[in-house]
Design an enzyme around this catalytic site. Structure first.
Site, short mmCIF file in Angstrom:
data_model
loop_
_atom_site.label_atom_id
_atom_site.label_comp_id
_atom_site.label_asym_id
_atom_site.label_seq_id
_atom_site.Cartn_x
_atom_site.Cartn_y
_atom_site.Cartn_z
N CYS A 61 0.83 -1.21 0.00
CA CYS A 61 0.00 0.00 0.00
C CYS A 61 0.86 1.26 0.00
CB CYS A 61 -0.92 0.02 1.21
SG CYS A 61 -2.13 -1.32 1.25
N ASP B 125 -20.40 12.67 -14.88
CA ASP B 125 -21.83 12.53 -14.56
C ASP B 125 -22.07 11.52 -13.45
OD1 ASP B 125 -21.27 10.19 -15.90
OD2 ASP B 125 -22.82 10.42 -17.43
#
Length: 241
Positions: free
Chosen positions: A57, A151
């Site tokens: 990570c 959108d």
């Protein structure tokens, strides 16, 4: 606090391409955010991590930070998620920055990290990896990538196991493909890179394709005799890169 309606949305069985991405609220390293407001008119990428202070990570967030200007050029806002607290995130950030460089100018990450200590979002968005567990036997968060259009629709999802780090160059490449093909009747072939020819979908009739692509449509001859491998130079599209 999420409303009843938001909780119903977040409990949907699974996000499909084209679905509206849930507009959740969460605590982050830059304060409380509402996802849709945070993204505004930009594209967005939400990527999750098993937990703070883990090696893979750390390399991923470091790589994302180094590529932040490339995401900005593409009008993309990125936001990370890990199942630890905001306090842990701030402490972990110092390690991420140290991994990237030793310069004093590296003082902050260019994107927020969501705190999901109760794993509410990880569960709701299908991010858990059942094969990788923490010391308490709880599933870790998988390495999810969600690309969200302006959108607020889900345009791409990639799910990596906790053991496999992501390729952020590939994430940039798919963003380029998504932005190029959005609203256009073209597709990008395997291993496509920006600037290379794109493909004309088979549903587009030959005469219509010739009219739509004045730069020319080139067809590869195949043993079947079917003319479905058609290429055209990439159309120009509105980006900042």
């Amino acid at each position: 606090r999420t409303s009843c309606r938001q909780r119903q949305v977040l409990k949907m069985p699974g996000l499909l391409l084209g679905d509206e991405f849930p507009d959740f609220e969460a605590e982050t390293t830059v304060g409380r955010i509402k996802l849709h407001t945070f993204l505004g008119d930009s594209w967005g990428i939400l990527f999750s991590h098993p937990r703070d202070f883990t090696p893979v990570c750390t390399t991923e967030l470091g790589r994302a930070a180094r590529l932040s200007s490339e995401f900005t050029k593409r009008n993309v806002k990125i936001i990370a998620l890990s199942i630890d607290s905001v306090e842990d995130h701030h402490c972990w950030t110092k390690d991420i920055l140290a991994y990237n460089c030793e310069e004093s100018s590296c003082i902050s990450l260019p994107f927020p990290i969501i705190a999901d200590s109760k794993r509410d979002l990880a569960v709701a968005l299908g991010m858990l990896d059942p094969d990788e567990k923490d010391k308490d036997g709880l599933p870790l968060t998988a390495r999810c990538v969600f690309v969200i259009s302006p959108d607020k629709k889900l345009k791409l999802s990639i799910l990596y196991p906790a053991t496999t780090g992501r390729n952020f160059d590939e994430i940039l490449r798919v963003v380029d493909s998504l932005q190029l093909t959005a609203g256009r009747q073209v597709a990008t072939p395997a291993d496509w890179q920006p600037g290379e020819c794109v493909m004309v979908p088979p549903a587009l009739m030959e005469q219509e394709a010739a009219s739509m692509f004045p730069a020319g449509v080139y067809t590869k001859n195949l043993p079947s005799g079917k003319k479905y491998l058609r290429y055209t130079p990439p159309p120009k599209y509105n980006t900042n890169h």
